[in-house]
Design a protein around this motif. Sequence first.
Motif, PDB file in Angstrom:
ATOM      1  N   MET A 174       0.750  72.794  16.821  1.00 17.45           N
ATOM      2  CA  MET A 174       2.167  72.621  17.100  1.00 17.45           C
ATOM      3  C   MET A 174       3.009  73.279  16.009  1.00 17.45           C
ATOM      4  O   MET A 174       3.987  73.993  16.294  1.00 17.45           O
ATOM      5  CB  MET A 174       2.483  71.129  17.196  1.00 17.45           C
ATOM      6  CG  MET A 174       3.951  70.818  17.267  1.00 17.45           C
ATOM      7  SD  MET A 174       4.188  69.027  17.372  1.00 17.45           S
ATOM      8  CE  MET A 174       5.914  68.928  16.951  1.00 17.45           C
ATOM      9  N   ALA A 175       2.607  73.063  14.760  1.00 17.60           N
ATOM     10  CA  ALA A 175       3.377  73.625  13.644  1.00 17.60           C
ATOM     11  C   ALA A 175       3.399  75.146  13.723  1.00 17.60           C
ATOM     12  O   ALA A 175       4.405  75.792  13.442  1.00 17.60           O
ATOM     13  CB  ALA A 175       2.775  73.168  12.320  1.00 17.60           C
ATOM     14  N   LEU A 215       8.977  69.144  11.459  1.00 19.88           N
ATOM     15  CA  LEU A 215       9.245  70.002  12.614  1.00 19.88           C
ATOM     16  C   LEU A 215      10.455  69.541  13.420  1.00 19.88           C
ATOM     17  O   LEU A 215      10.859  70.173  14.388  1.00 19.88           O
ATOM     18  CB  LEU A 215       8.010  70.054  13.518  1.00 19.88           C
ATOM     19  CG  LEU A 215       6.808  70.787  12.904  1.00 19.88           C
ATOM     20  CD1 LEU A 215       5.549  70.519  13.713  1.00 19.88           C
ATOM     21  CD2 LEU A 215       7.082  72.277  12.803  1.00 19.88           C
ATOM     22  N   ARG A 216      11.004  68.400  13.040  1.00 19.22           N
ATOM     23  CA  ARG A 216      12.210  67.945  13.747  1.00 19.22           C
ATOM     24  C   ARG A 216      13.330  68.930  13.473  1.00 19.22           C
ATOM     25  O   ARG A 216      13.538  69.349  12.345  1.00 19.22           O
ATOM     26  CB  ARG A 216      12.642  66.563  13.232  1.00 19.22           C
ATOM     27  CG  ARG A 216      11.864  65.428  13.845  1.00 19.22           C
ATOM     28  CD  ARG A 216      12.332  64.093  13.306  1.00 19.22           C
ATOM     29  NE  ARG A 216      13.405  63.533  14.142  1.00 19.22           N
ATOM     30  CZ  ARG A 216      13.554  62.211  14.296  1.00 19.22           C
ATOM     31  NH1 ARG A 216      12.756  61.345  13.694  1.00 19.22           N
ATOM     32  NH2 ARG A 216      14.522  61.761  15.053  1.00 19.22           N
ATOM     33  N   SER A 217      14.018  69.302  14.522  1.00 19.82           N
ATOM     34  CA  SER A 217      15.166  70.191  14.297  1.00 19.82           C
ATOM     35  C   SER A 217      16.115  70.093  15.478  1.00 19.82           C
ATOM     36  O   SER A 217      15.765  69.525  16.517  1.00 19.82           O
ATOM     37  CB  SER A 217      14.703  71.632  14.095  1.00 19.82           C
ATOM     38  OG  SER A 217      14.528  72.252  15.345  1.00 19.82           O
ATOM     39  N   GLU A 227       5.528  76.312  16.990  1.00 16.19           N
ATOM     40  CA  GLU A 227       6.944  75.946  16.954  1.00 16.19           C
ATOM     41  C   GLU A 227       7.570  75.811  18.339  1.00 16.19           C
ATOM     42  O   GLU A 227       8.480  76.561  18.715  1.00 16.19           O
ATOM     43  CB  GLU A 227       7.726  76.983  16.130  1.00 16.19           C
ATOM     44  CG  GLU A 227       7.164  77.102  14.718  1.00 16.19           C
ATOM     45  CD  GLU A 227       7.991  77.999  13.814  1.00 16.19           C
ATOM     46  OE1 GLU A 227       8.512  79.015  14.311  1.00 16.19           O
ATOM     47  OE2 GLU A 227       8.103  77.671  12.619  1.00 16.19           O
ATOM     48  N   ARG A 245       4.346  84.877  21.281  1.00 16.93           N
ATOM     49  CA  ARG A 245       5.139  85.993  20.734  1.00 16.93           C
ATOM     50  C   ARG A 245       5.338  87.094  21.775  1.00 16.93           C
ATOM     51  O   ARG A 245       6.412  87.671  21.887  1.00 16.93           O
ATOM     52  CB  ARG A 245       4.461  86.573  19.490  1.00 16.93           C
ATOM     53  CG  ARG A 245       4.567  85.647  18.279  1.00 16.93           C
ATOM     54  CD  ARG A 245       3.869  86.265  17.077  1.00 16.93           C
ATOM     55  NE  ARG A 245       4.566  87.458  16.597  1.00 16.93           N
ATOM     56  CZ  ARG A 245       5.515  87.455  15.658  1.00 16.93           C
ATOM     57  NH1 ARG A 245       5.879  86.310  15.101  1.00 16.93           N
ATOM     58  NH2 ARG A 245       6.083  88.570  15.276  1.00 16.93           N
ATOM     59  N   SER A 277       9.626  74.317  21.721  1.00 19.39           N
ATOM     60  CA  SER A 277      10.951  73.723  21.912  1.00 19.39           C
ATOM     61  C   SER A 277      10.826  72.288  22.378  1.00 19.39           C
ATOM     62  O   SER A 277      11.658  71.442  22.081  1.00 19.39           O
ATOM     63  CB  SER A 277      11.737  74.481  22.986  1.00 19.39           C
ATOM     64  OG  SER A 277      11.731  75.838  22.734  1.00 19.39           O
ATOM     65  N   GLY A 308       7.540  77.490  25.488  1.00 23.14           N
ATOM     66  CA  GLY A 308       7.804  76.513  24.437  1.00 23.14           C
ATOM     67  C   GLY A 308       7.474  75.067  24.759  1.00 23.14           C
ATOM     68  O   GLY A 308       7.906  74.156  24.055  1.00 23.14           O
ATOM     69  N   ARG A 350      14.818  71.454  18.796  1.00 22.72           N
ATOM     70  CA  ARG A 350      13.488  71.057  19.254  1.00 22.72           C
ATOM     71  C   ARG A 350      13.518  69.600  19.698  1.00 22.72           C
ATOM     72  O   ARG A 350      14.088  68.759  19.013  1.00 22.72           O
ATOM     73  CB  ARG A 350      12.476  71.234  18.118  1.00 22.72           C
ATOM     74  CG  ARG A 350      11.066  70.794  18.469  1.00 22.72           C
ATOM     75  CD  ARG A 350      10.076  71.208  17.398  1.00 22.72           C
ATOM     76  NE  ARG A 350      10.067  72.657  17.285  1.00 22.72           N
ATOM     77  CZ  ARG A 350      10.176  73.321  16.129  1.00 22.72           C
ATOM     78  NH1 ARG A 350      10.277  72.669  14.999  1.00 22.72           N
ATOM     79  NH2 ARG A 350      10.179  74.633  16.134  1.00 22.72           N
ATOM     80  N   LYS A 393       0.889  76.431   7.311  1.00 23.87           N
ATOM     81  CA  LYS A 393       0.856  75.315   8.248  1.00 23.87           C
ATOM     82  C   LYS A 393      -0.276  74.345   7.923  1.00 23.87           C
ATOM     83  O   LYS A 393      -0.146  73.135   8.109  1.00 23.87           O
ATOM     84  CB  LYS A 393       0.687  75.823   9.690  1.00 23.87           C
ATOM     85  CG  LYS A 393       1.731  76.841  10.108  1.00 23.87           C
ATOM     86  CD  LYS A 393       3.155  76.285  10.055  1.00 23.87           C
ATOM     87  CE  LYS A 393       4.160  77.331  10.489  1.00 23.87           C
ATOM     88  NZ  LYS A 393       5.549  76.867  10.380  1.00 23.87           N
TER      89      LYS A 393
END
Lengths: 248, 482
Positions: A159-160, A191-193, A163, A107, A165, A79, A196, A127
Amino acid sequence: MLEIKNLHASVDGKEILRGINLTVNAGEVHAIMGPNGAGKSTLSNVLAGRDGYEITQGEVIYKDENLLDLEAEERAQRGVFLAFQYPVEIPGVSNIYLLKAALNAVRKHQGLDELDAIDFLTLVRSKLELVKMDEEFLHRGVNEGFSGGEKKRNEILQMALLEPSLAILDETDSGLDIDALRTVSEGVNALRSDDRSIVMITHYQRLLDYIVPDFVHVLSDGQIVKSGDKELAKELEKTGYSWVNEDA
Amino acid sequence: MAEEQQQIDDVLESDYQAGFVTDIEAESLPPGLSEETVREISRIKGEPEFLLEWRLQAFRHWLTLETPEWAHVNYPEIDYQDISYYSAPKKKTDGPKSLDEVDPELLRTYEKLGVPLDERARLAGVAVDAVFDSVSVANTFQDKLAEEGILFMPFSKAVHEHPELVKKYLGSVVSYKDNFYAALNSAVFSDGSFVYIPKGTRCPMELSTYFRINAANTGQFERTLIIADDDAYVSYLEGCTAPMRDENQLHAAVVELVAHDRAEIKYSTVQNWYPGDENGVGGIFNFVTKRAACRGESSKVSWTQVETGSAITWKYPSVILQGDNSVGEFYSVAVTNNMQQADTGTKMVHLGKNTSSTIISKGISAGRSQNAYRGLVRVGPNAENARNYTECDSLLMGDQCGAHTFPYIEVKNPTAQVEHEASTSKISEDQLFYCKQRGLDVEDAVSMIVNGFCKQVMRQLPMEFAVEAQNLLGLSLEGSVG
Ligand SMILES: Nc1ncnc2c1ncn2[C@@H]1O[C@H](COP(=O)(O)OP(=O)(O)OP(=O)(O)O)[C@@H](O)[C@H]1O
Ligand SMILES: [Mg+2]
């Protein structure tokens, strides 16, 4: 998420990082600014696992693992994502092929099956929309003949899709026109979360108007010489870096 | 950077994906080559008089020739009296009884190449009755071909069933006088394939499909003849991606193609003979003469080759553009690793008006190998408006290998347009790091970059082989980057 402790790194015997300390928690956005040649790209390369750097001191903990013990591809699979300052061209390899290989590598590490062609295409299309890129770009060689701005957009597309970390964006804003800057920023914001973290390297306060950072750091001559919140960036915009060096 | 170089060396050093050695039935002629040997081969095969005569002429001519030395390759002198020139075809029953008896390493290679499950047994030489299904499928193919009037059979069978065609075309493109190895092949060839596509017929399947089902018995001195009559079309694939070992070190095949008016022949080769160990010991010497005659107007011949095997490869698939408006194409990927040597390229000989040719050559050198492109574009005095485009690209992996380009151009007609482009590049550390940062391991990254470099050629391959051939490129370079 990421803890950098007293990191020293040199190239060909020349010390470039001279004791970096930085903690990035999950969900945070950090901006790193600093004069040319300060060591910003070197820091991103060392974190991403590029060969050719000698780590002379310090450690980096990422998700409870010693990051520096891992190969570049292992870090990516776990990630860590680097949006390159200068994305390289890979002639003849279609963009979609790389995207698919990259996604499958991640994956596979997560114990997931490869996506079938249809699911993959559906995902990529969503995306593409996010970064407002035309589908035509999927079938061109990786960054082959892309304009500077298109290359940067392509990094954010990757990046999108992946995903990550921990995303390190090395001057993703340089070379973008005003509209592109807005699109790319919207892409990054989407993508901010909470799980992440994002480290943005930039020279311009402008970017930070769009992607508002939680922290701003000044890297100078291989060390973080000042940290603050978004106001620090505004100050720098007015005064430049000369005072930083004087202070240090 | 030094570390990257070490990585390149590491990938290069990984072992050849081991082939397999099948026991050869002991019934063979003792070593040695004389007129008597030639007569004996012809007698065993029960050949008609004309063919024996032709073999003898070739043999007598061969005696007057010296081994060619102009190619950019080095190898110990071959003792032609030390070779056995005939051995009976292998008995299938000698093979393993089931996949369980097959070398697991070999099975792993098939898997990496992406060879479909149901074909692995046959490729591994598992006894015929164990691969029953394949045989019936092969028969279905034969029936379908026969319906169209297409002749596709072993050369030795064609000699008996269609002697008039063999007599008319054999040696008409590659004369036994052509070169040392062609003369030798003409004198002692064992068997090969014969294809005739009648007027106006489009061969309904890739002849490669058939090969996948029915193993081609590639001999030491193979002879192939393909004729496409007026308005006919055929696509033919020789070889396969699976690694092949052979106890015969010297291979000298001859392939002749004839395209009549508006006919088109697509000939693809995937060559993966044993290249020898990392010191170059034991690999196959592959000295091949391949030539096509675009005899009819608007005819077209396209050669595509992916050469990854053999210790030494020496081959120049060529096209003689006799018919007006005829088209010749050559697409080549040659990979050399360790101590391999390849000297390969093409000749495009423009004789007719408005003839055009395209040459795309991609050479990839790794290890301590040597990779040379040698090409000739000749435009005759009557070839008005001939055109050629040549592109020759070399990719170097590491700094101990060599890439060489020898383009020869001879133009005798002022209206000709001949273009040549060449480039040499290295796999860059930036490209590798970029791919690794996206989660790819080094081998996948190298394979991807190399396949990108070869894309123009790879996309000429029959669809069903494209994926395997891509994997093959990766496998051939396994170990060349850590
Ligand atoms: N491979 C190398 N060999 C020698 N010096 C190097 C190497 N890589 C980086 N450097 C030096 O290290 C210093 C830091 O470079 P780096 O690229 O990290 O700077 P930066 O902060 O990203 O600058 P910019 O804002 O211009 O992108 C520079 O002086 C650079 O010349
Ligand atoms: Mg930089």
